[in-house]
Motif scaffolding. Sequence first.
Motif, mmCIF file in Angstrom:
data_model
loop_
_atom_site.group_PDB
_atom_site.id
_atom_site.type_symbol
_atom_site.label_atom_id
_atom_site.label_comp_id
_atom_site.label_asym_id
_atom_site.label_seq_id
_atom_site.Cartn_x
_atom_site.Cartn_y
_atom_site.Cartn_z
ATOM 1 N N ASP A 104 0.815 -1.220 0.000
ATOM 2 C CA ASP A 104 0.000 0.000 0.000
ATOM 3 C C ASP A 104 0.851 1.273 0.000
ATOM 4 O O ASP A 104 0.585 2.206 0.741
ATOM 5 N N ASN A 105 1.864 1.292 -0.847
ATOM 6 C CA ASN A 105 2.715 2.480 -0.953
ATOM 7 C C ASN A 105 3.472 2.450 -2.270
ATOM 8 O O ASN A 105 3.621 1.399 -2.897
ATOM 9 N N ASP A 106 3.919 3.620 -2.688
ATOM 10 C CA ASP A 106 4.625 3.735 -3.967
ATOM 11 C C ASP A 106 5.914 2.922 -4.008
ATOM 12 O O ASP A 106 6.243 2.338 -5.037
ATOM 13 N N ALA A 107 6.646 2.913 -2.915
ATOM 14 C CA ALA A 107 7.933 2.216 -2.909
ATOM 15 C C ALA A 107 7.751 0.727 -3.186
ATOM 16 O O ALA A 107 8.475 0.148 -4.001
ATOM 17 N N ALA A 108 6.783 0.095 -2.526
ATOM 18 C CA ALA A 108 6.545 -1.333 -2.745
ATOM 19 C C ALA A 108 6.004 -1.585 -4.150
ATOM 20 O O ALA A 108 6.348 -2.587 -4.780
ATOM 21 N N ALA A 109 5.177 -0.683 -4.647
ATOM 22 C CA ALA A 109 4.658 -0.827 -6.011
ATOM 23 C C ALA A 109 5.805 -0.748 -7.019
ATOM 24 O O ALA A 109 5.870 -1.546 -7.965
#
Length: 158
Positions: free
Chosen positions: A10-15
């Motif tokens: 649920d965050n840009d970094a993980a995406a």
Amino acid sequence: MGSWGYGPFDNDAAADLLVFITEAGPTGWRVVRDALYSTHPQDVVGAAEIIAIALGLGTRRDERTVNLAVGRKAAVPWVRQFGRSMPSDLPALAIDACRRVLAHSRKTVRKAPAKPRTLAGLKLVNVFIDEGESARKWQGTVSSLIRRLEKGRRRRHS
């Protein structure tokens, strides 16, 4: 965009991490390993969730959380294709990395005051109340991930 929830993806970094992993194909496990050593907690948790999925213990919150379902849509097919080549030391590394993230979070989060402060009868909002609640939810996600990884590691060594 930042974070929009408390789940592993649920965050840009993980995406972004998922994109790097899937684009790397069979060498994606190197990307996962590097992410476990990252100073960014979102990278660590995203990489650890990939490992949990490979162990068959990915989070089950995907039915309730749309964003996690989107992350799983990218992660699960890659894990199905390349999961058998996961290095055997990654679950232990992921557990250690998640413990570091959790310990750091517990040290740095400020607790909400016992009594809300008031001024002229109006309740003042303490910024850290929200941060404290958000941090507890994030810490719950990381704690759950650690438990799942430990269970998977035990099952794998049995």
